[in-house]
Design a protein around this motif. Structure first.
Motif, short mmCIF file in Angstrom:
data_model
loop_
_atom_site.label_atom_id
_atom_site.label_comp_id
_atom_site.label_asym_id
_atom_site.label_seq_id
_atom_site.Cartn_x
_atom_site.Cartn_y
_atom_site.Cartn_z
N THR A 165 -1.95 10.31 -59.27
CA THR A 165 -1.30 9.98 -60.54
C THR A 165 0.20 10.23 -60.39
OG1 THR A 165 -3.25 10.70 -61.76
CG2 THR A 165 -1.20 10.49 -62.99
N VAL A 166 1.00 9.24 -60.71
CA VAL A 166 2.45 9.40 -60.70
C VAL A 166 2.84 10.01 -62.03
CG1 VAL A 166 4.67 8.24 -60.50
CG2 VAL A 166 2.73 7.44 -59.15
N THR A 167 3.34 11.25 -62.02
CA THR A 167 3.66 11.93 -63.26
C THR A 167 5.04 11.54 -63.79
OG1 THR A 167 4.37 13.86 -61.99
CG2 THR A 167 2.13 13.88 -62.86
N TYR A 168 6.06 11.63 -62.94
CA TYR A 168 7.39 11.18 -63.35
C TYR A 168 8.25 10.94 -62.12
CZ TYR A 168 8.99 16.06 -62.75
OH TYR A 168 9.28 17.29 -62.24
N VAL A 169 9.40 10.31 -62.35
CA VAL A 169 10.32 9.95 -61.27
C VAL A 169 11.70 10.47 -61.62
CG1 VAL A 169 11.39 8.03 -60.03
CG2 VAL A 169 9.00 7.88 -60.70
N HIS A 186 7.24 12.23 -58.33
CA HIS A 186 6.36 13.39 -58.48
C HIS A 186 4.94 12.88 -58.72
CE1 HIS A 186 9.50 16.52 -58.77
NE2 HIS A 186 10.24 15.47 -59.12
N VAL A 187 4.02 13.32 -57.87
CA VAL A 187 2.64 12.86 -57.95
C VAL A 187 1.70 14.04 -58.12
CG1 VAL A 187 3.00 10.76 -56.62
CG2 VAL A 187 2.36 12.84 -55.45
N GLN A 247 -5.00 17.00 -50.88
CA GLN A 247 -3.66 16.78 -51.44
C GLN A 247 -2.65 16.52 -50.34
OE1 GLN A 247 -2.82 20.17 -53.88
NE2 GLN A 247 -4.13 19.48 -55.56
N ASN A 248 -2.73 17.32 -49.26
CA ASN A 248 -1.79 17.12 -48.15
C ASN A 248 -2.01 15.79 -47.46
OD1 ASN A 248 -0.51 19.57 -48.59
ND2 ASN A 248 -1.88 20.68 -47.23
N LEU A 249 -3.28 15.38 -47.29
CA LEU A 249 -3.57 14.08 -46.69
C LEU A 249 -3.06 12.95 -47.58
CD1 LEU A 249 -7.17 14.42 -45.22
CD2 LEU A 249 -5.07 13.95 -43.98
N ARG A 273 15.45 4.86 -52.11
CA ARG A 273 14.60 5.42 -51.06
C ARG A 273 13.64 6.38 -51.74
NH1 ARG A 273 14.96 5.91 -45.60
NH2 ARG A 273 14.04 7.80 -44.72
N LEU A 274 12.34 6.17 -51.53
CA LEU A 274 11.31 6.96 -52.22
C LEU A 274 10.94 8.20 -51.42
CD1 LEU A 274 8.94 4.07 -53.36
CD2 LEU A 274 10.75 5.18 -54.66
N VAL A 275 10.92 9.32 -52.13
CA VAL A 275 10.48 10.59 -51.56
C VAL A 275 9.36 11.11 -52.48
CG1 VAL A 275 11.13 12.95 -50.97
CG2 VAL A 275 12.77 11.09 -50.65
N PHE A 276 8.21 11.41 -51.90
CA PHE A 276 7.08 11.85 -52.69
C PHE A 276 6.97 13.36 -52.67
CE2 PHE A 276 6.11 7.50 -51.65
CZ PHE A 276 5.67 7.01 -52.87
N VAL A 277 6.73 13.94 -53.85
CA VAL A 277 6.65 15.40 -54.02
C VAL A 277 5.41 15.71 -54.85
CG1 VAL A 277 7.82 17.42 -54.96
CG2 VAL A 277 9.17 15.54 -54.02
N LEU A 278 4.65 16.74 -54.42
CA LEU A 278 3.50 17.17 -55.22
C LEU A 278 3.98 17.85 -56.48
CD1 LEU A 278 0.92 18.61 -52.69
CD2 LEU A 278 0.63 16.67 -54.19
N ASP A 279 3.34 17.53 -57.57
CA ASP A 279 3.72 18.10 -58.87
C ASP A 279 2.85 19.29 -59.19
OD1 ASP A 279 5.23 18.20 -61.15
OD2 ASP A 279 3.87 16.90 -62.27
#
Length: 95
Positions: free
Chosen positions: A34-38, A50-51, A60-62, A89-95
């Protein structure tokens, strides 16, 4: 640059990326995301996505690694859907 413009850009990026994750990505590592916010940088050249990923810590890590590997493809989709001077440029971060 106004913060309203950044908020609109962040919402558009969130909508495109979340729909692409649901419909376009075929990576088995990326599921229950789920994409929570950007957060968009002031120059709009980068965006932190933020996902939230359901499952154990290893899942989650996978999932996060799968999203990072698919970042280029998602940026390509983003460039087709959103008309901006620079594709962030997209950077993904665990929320």
């Amino acid at each position: 640059m106004s913060s309203r413009r950044l908020l609109k850009a962040a919402e558009a990026i969130r909508a495109v990326v979340s729909m692409a994750i649901l419909t376009e990505l075929k990576d088995p590592r990326v599921k229950n995301v789920t994409v929570t916010y950007v957060e968009v940088a002031a120059d709009m050249r980068s965006a932190k996505v933020h996902v939230s990923i359901m499952g154990s810590e290893t899942q989650q890590n996978l999932g996060l690694r799968g999203l990072q590997n698919a970042a280029g493809y998602l940026q390509h989709l983003l460039s087709e859907k959103i008309d901006t001077r620079y594709t962030p440029r997209l950077v993904f971060v665990l929320d």
